[in-house]
Design an enzyme around this catalytic site. Structure first.
Site, PDB file in Angstrom:
ATOM      1  N   TYR A 172     -13.457  -3.661 -41.699  1.00  0.00           N
ATOM      2  CA  TYR A 172     -12.858  -3.102 -42.921  1.00  0.00           C
ATOM      3  C   TYR A 172     -12.029  -1.862 -42.619  1.00  0.00           C
ATOM      4  CZ  TYR A 172     -12.571  -1.068 -47.646  1.00  0.00           C
ATOM      5  OH  TYR A 172     -12.127  -0.526 -48.825  1.00  0.00           O
ATOM      6  N   SER A 184      -7.771   3.443 -48.116  1.00  0.00           N
ATOM      7  CA  SER A 184      -9.161   3.896 -48.309  1.00  0.00           C
ATOM      8  C   SER A 184      -9.405   5.184 -47.555  1.00  0.00           C
ATOM      9  CB  SER A 184     -10.110   2.821 -47.781  1.00  0.00           C
ATOM     10  OG  SER A 184     -11.449   3.305 -47.782  1.00  0.00           O
TER      11      SER A 184
HETATM   12  N1  LIG Z   1     -14.160   0.581 -54.671  1.00  0.00           N
HETATM   13  C1  LIG Z   1     -13.993   1.502 -53.778  1.00  0.00           C
HETATM   14  O1  LIG Z   1     -14.748   2.441 -53.654  1.00  0.00           O
HETATM   15  C2  LIG Z   1     -12.817   1.465 -52.860  1.00  0.00           C
HETATM   16  C3  LIG Z   1     -12.687   2.489 -51.927  1.00  0.00           C
HETATM   17  C4  LIG Z   1     -11.607   2.472 -51.069  1.00  0.00           C
HETATM   18  C5  LIG Z   1     -10.686   1.449 -51.156  1.00  0.00           C
HETATM   19  N2  LIG Z   1     -10.833   0.465 -52.079  1.00  0.00           N
HETATM   20  C6  LIG Z   1      -9.846  -0.586 -52.105  1.00  0.00           C
HETATM   21  O2  LIG Z   1      -9.385  -0.804 -53.418  1.00  0.00           O
HETATM   22  C7  LIG Z   1      -8.960  -2.137 -53.554  1.00  0.00           C
HETATM   23  C8  LIG Z   1      -9.587  -2.719 -54.818  1.00  0.00           C
HETATM   24  O3  LIG Z   1     -10.979  -2.699 -54.679  1.00  0.00           O
HETATM   25  P1  LIG Z   1     -12.002  -2.785 -55.897  1.00  0.00           P
HETATM   26  O4  LIG Z   1     -13.054  -1.823 -55.591  1.00  0.00           O
HETATM   27  O5  LIG Z   1     -11.314  -2.700 -57.163  1.00  0.00           O
HETATM   28  O6  LIG Z   1     -12.604  -4.231 -55.639  1.00  0.00           O
HETATM   29  P2  LIG Z   1     -12.614  -5.547 -56.532  1.00  0.00           P
HETATM   30  O7  LIG Z   1     -13.391  -6.550 -55.740  1.00  0.00           O
HETATM   31  O8  LIG Z   1     -13.069  -5.227 -57.889  1.00  0.00           O
HETATM   32  O9  LIG Z   1     -11.104  -5.970 -56.578  1.00  0.00           O
HETATM   33  C9  LIG Z   1     -10.470  -6.615 -55.523  1.00  0.00           C
HETATM   34  C10 LIG Z   1      -9.690  -7.763 -56.086  1.00  0.00           C
HETATM   35  O10 LIG Z   1      -8.955  -8.351 -55.023  1.00  0.00           O
HETATM   36  C11 LIG Z   1      -8.997  -9.750 -55.198  1.00  0.00           C
HETATM   37  N3  LIG Z   1      -8.758 -10.424 -53.930  1.00  0.00           N
HETATM   38  C12 LIG Z   1      -9.592 -10.577 -52.889  1.00  0.00           C
HETATM   39  N4  LIG Z   1      -9.005 -11.311 -51.934  1.00  0.00           N
HETATM   40  C13 LIG Z   1      -7.783 -11.634 -52.376  1.00  0.00           C
HETATM   41  C14 LIG Z   1      -6.711 -12.378 -51.846  1.00  0.00           C
HETATM   42  N5  LIG Z   1      -6.794 -12.974 -50.637  1.00  0.00           N
HETATM   43  N6  LIG Z   1      -5.595 -12.506 -52.578  1.00  0.00           N
HETATM   44  C15 LIG Z   1      -5.519 -11.935 -53.779  1.00  0.00           C
HETATM   45  N7  LIG Z   1      -6.480 -11.212 -54.343  1.00  0.00           N
HETATM   46  C16 LIG Z   1      -7.616 -11.063 -53.640  1.00  0.00           C
HETATM   47  C17 LIG Z   1     -10.345 -10.013 -55.755  1.00  0.00           C
HETATM   48  O11 LIG Z   1     -10.401 -11.288 -56.403  1.00  0.00           O
HETATM   49  C18 LIG Z   1     -10.568  -8.855 -56.684  1.00  0.00           C
HETATM   50  O12 LIG Z   1     -10.151  -9.127 -57.995  1.00  0.00           O
HETATM   51  C19 LIG Z   1      -9.344  -2.846 -52.288  1.00  0.00           C
HETATM   52  O13 LIG Z   1      -8.253  -2.929 -51.419  1.00  0.00           O
HETATM   53  C20 LIG Z   1     -10.386  -1.914 -51.700  1.00  0.00           C
HETATM   54  O14 LIG Z   1     -10.505  -2.044 -50.317  1.00  0.00           O
HETATM   55  C21 LIG Z   1     -11.904   0.454 -52.940  1.00  0.00           C
END
Ligand SMILES: NC(=O)c1ccc[n+]([C@@H]2O[C@H](COP(=O)([O-])OP(=O)(O)OC[C@H]3O[C@@H](n4cnc5c(N)ncnc54)[C@H](O)[C@@H]3O)[C@@H](O)[C@H]2O)c1
Ligand SMILES: [Zn+2]
Length: 678
Positions: free
Chosen positions: A568, A555
């Site tokens: 986080y 991130s």
């Molecule tokens: N959305 C953003 O702006 C953003 C920014 C920086 C980083 N990220 C990172 O991107 C990644 C995906 O995020 P997203 O925005 O698509 O969120 P999201 O919630 O749509 O997807 C995350 C997925 O991870 C799954 N998950 C959660 N805990 C889990 C576990 N213990 N085992 C297996 N799966 C698990 C959830 O069920 C979900 O489907 C994350 O690591 C997040 O921190 C997102």
């Protein structure tokens, strides 16, 4: 409008192809002859509809038929230059085509056109090939069918075989078909119904004769200590051996794998004659390109440990390659195509099952189906007589046939991630699903892992059928679940090449509000979860010896410091440093480790949808639905970041253009100066 004869032909082909007892996948071809007004003269013209090159009878459609003018096709007999140059006739078929658009005429077109019957079926049934490959196949044919079915000695498919069969039909007006030595069957009829009836009669009569007259143990008595392991144990052993075996099958070029532990395979491997029979190799001409002449067979009992088995497999792989090179050298002529690699495509492990390989999942699966056909053929032939497939030189003439080589050369170039097996965690939605989709669209096989099985499977189904994507349940914070997920990937596609640590969740809280449980949850899923996934995956990558990629979706917050994000952002910083640590450690194995730093991905993100977005929107005083646009305005490029943009970065890092980059983080945030890397 479809000619009624062609319509009948398609319906008959679909019925025949739907039952695996009648023919192997994509094996065999069917035809019909009828008259139609010639659009040029208005006069009736005799046409031949015949299944074209490639394609499967079970799913044949009109577009899969080649349509030829029968008068021109039959006129080729007068210019046929003889056996030595029979391959030239395939190009001549193009000059017999009627209209445009149909499929390319196959090598078997001559048989269909020259045989004087309105409907002809050429099939590869296990029961028929069992007779065709029995040592005394000719006598058996007479015993089983009397004069109704005629024996045709082995000859490589082509124009001459068509002439042979046409002559047999003419000289044996009572016959309804023939057994083609070492190959399959051909049946005919005046109507489509009659041809189908005759085909099925030959297939079923052969099967019934085998059932009635086969000796009790066609593969010999049980081999002491070779009984199949219990289902769970053999799956565990298959998963433990899978990476090594894929590495063995991928020395010349990377392969996708398929595993089966069907009773047919396990029973064969539990019987005493399996080493002798496996060494004799497959028989049907369709098989050689997909299965190679023979499989690699592990010569250890099911009780052998994984370590012993791996050590022995490595020795056998060296021997297999030498043996295959010898086969090539013995048989190749100066104009033979170059050797296509010496690795096995079928690997048999007693008590465990069969691993089969191909350039994609479908090819790997069909190779396994073909070897299952071969086992059935060997069972039938050995039950009645002795299995005696065509000799080595003829096998080579099929495998390295110039016409087959030309077909291979015409194949479209593979997609950039073809043969690569990807695993994306947290891929049921958001960035993970977009990434899985992108990797699949570029040719990868994808394992979609998430907490909820139904959601993971739904996402996989949206991406493609089981040859493209499979869904598995896995909580990445649990070591057992992570191991089971990696095992599932190995069993589904043969191994692993590309791992994306994406699973995550976000709690935005101040230091004082952050509970110990909050801290643990964030760290368990992200820092610990990606550590566990990388560890289990790296074992597979190292055992395969094919390099690989690990990508962390960390991130912007791994480098950017702001309030209300202690748990986080700290765990994201941990993930980011894992990238550097593992890049340093795994590089020796050809494994690249890189990261992507997204920011402000609102659309499709579960993190934003589950309250965080509303909270952020309230903080900034905008409507939640406008949050993406609001974030965009904070960026240097003033662009909204979508899940697809993160997916694109993952593809670039793992794709063919970034072969020399490891330990890198790529920001995908539309420009956030405070998160610039330096
Ligand atoms: N959305 C953003 O702006 C953003 C920014 C920086 C980083 N990220 C990172 O991107 C990644 C995906 O995020 P997203 O925005 O698509 O969120 P999201 O919630 O749509 O997807 C995350 C997925 O991870 C799954 N998950 C959660 N805990 C889990 C576990 N213990 N085992 C297996 N799966 C698990 C959830 O069920 C979900 O489907 C994350 O690591 C997040 O921190 C997102
Ligand atoms: Zn055939």
């Amino acid at each position: 409008m479809t000619n009624p004869a062609a319509a009948e032909l398609i319906a008959r082909s679909n019925r025949l192809g739907a039952d695996p007892k009648n023919t192997n996948y994509a094996g065999g071809n069917t035809s019909a002859k009828a008259t139609e007004p010639d659009p040029v003269t208005g006069e009736p013209v005799e046409l031949l509809w015949v299944k074209g090159s490639g394609g499967d009878l079970g799913t044949l459609e009109e577009s899969g038929l080649a349509v030829l003018r029968l008068d021109r096709m039959r006129a080729l007999v007068d210019v046929y230059p003889g056996l030595e140059r029979e391959d030239e006739m395939v190009a001549a078929f193009d000059y017999c085509l009627h209209g445009k658009g149909g499929a390319a005429p196959s090598i078997d077109t001559a048989m269909h056109g020259l045989v004087d019957a309105a409907h002809v079926d050429h099939l590869h049934p296990d029961s028929g090939i069992a007779i065709a490959t029995a040592k005394d196949g000719q006598e058996l044919t007479a015993t089983i069918f009397g004069d109704q079915v005629v024996w045709v000695p082995w000859r490589r498919p082509g124009f001459q075989l068509g002439l042979d069969i046409a002559e047999i039909k003419e000289k044996n007006p009572q016959a309804v078909g023939c057994v083609l030595g070492g190959h399959g069957i051909t049946a005919w009829g005046d109507t489509s119904e009659q041809a189908e009836k005759n085909s099925l009669w030959i297939i079923d009569t052969a099967a019934a004769h085998i059932a009635e007259h086969s000796r009790p143990e066609p593969f010999g008595p049980p081999l002491e200590g070779y009984a199949a392991l219990p289902a769970e144990e053999r799956r565990a052993k298959a998963a433990a051996l899978g990476a090594t075996i894929r590495g063995i099958a991928s020395q010349d070029r990377p392969m996708v794998g398929h595993f089966t532990d069907s009773d047919v395979v396990l029973d064969f491997l539990a019987a005493s004659e399996h080493p002798r029979l496996a060494a004799l190799g497959t028989s049907c001409p369709d098989h050689f390109l997909r299965t190679k002449v023979k499989p690699l067979v592990l010569d250890l009992p099911p009780s052998a440990s994984v370590e012993e088995s791996i050590a022995r497999l490595q020795e056998l792989a060296v021997a297999y390659r030498e043996d295959y090179q010898g086969y090539y050298d013995r048989n190749a002529t100066p104009d033979s195509p170059a050797i296509r690699g010496a690795d096995p495509l079928i690997v048999l492990v007693p008590g465990v099952g069969m691993f089969s390989y191909g350039k994609d999942k479908q090819t790997a699966r069909v190779a396994g189906e073909f070897y299952t056909n071969a086992i059935n053929v060997m069972r039938g032939a050995e039950g009645l007589s002795t299995y005696a497939p065509i000799d080595e030189a003829e096998k080579f003439r099929i495998e390295y046939w110039a016409l087959e080589e030309a077909k291979l050369q015409r194949m479209p170039a593979p997609k950039p991630l073809a043969t690569r097996i990807a695993l994306v965690t947290g891929a049921a939605g958001g960035i993970g699903k977009a990434t899985a989709k992108k990797l699949a669209s570029q040719g990868a096989c994808v394992v979609v892992a998430d907490l909820d099985l139904a959601k993971a499977e739904a996402a996989a189904a949206e991406i493609g059928g089981p040859d493209v994507a499979v869904g598995v349940a896995a909580d990445v914070s649990k070591a057992d679940a992570v191991q089971a997920m990696v095992d599932a990937a190995v069993l589904a596609f043969g191994g692993l090449d590309l791992v994306v640590n994406n699973a995550g969740l976000s709690l935005s809280k101040s230091l004082l509000e952050t509970t110990e449980a909050d801290w643990d949850l964030q760290h368990d899923v992200m820092a610990k979860g990606s550590f566990l996934v990388s560890k289990a995956a790296a074992k597979v990558l190292i055992e395969q010896g094919m390099g690989g990629d690990i990508v962390y979706i960390s991130s912007k917050n791994s480098v950017f410091a702001g309030p209300n994000n202690i748990a986080y952002s700290a765990t994201k910083a941990d993930q980011a440093h894992q990238v550097r640590l593992l890049a340093a450690e795994l590089g020796a194995h050809g494994v690249k480790v890189n990261g992507v730093n997204p920011d402000g991905v609102v659309a499709g993100s579960g993190i934003f949808a589950s309250g965080w977005g509303a909270n952020r929107a309230a903080v900034y005083g905008v409507e939640e639905k406008d949050l993406g646009k609001f974030y965009a305005q904070r960026t240097i490029l003033k662009r909204e970041v979508l899940p697809e943009h993160i997916a694109n970065a993952v593809f670039v890092l793992c794709g063919p253009d970034m072969t020399h980059t490891t330990g890198l983080h790529v920001p995908v945030d539309a420009g956030v100066a405070a998160a610039f890397l330096r």
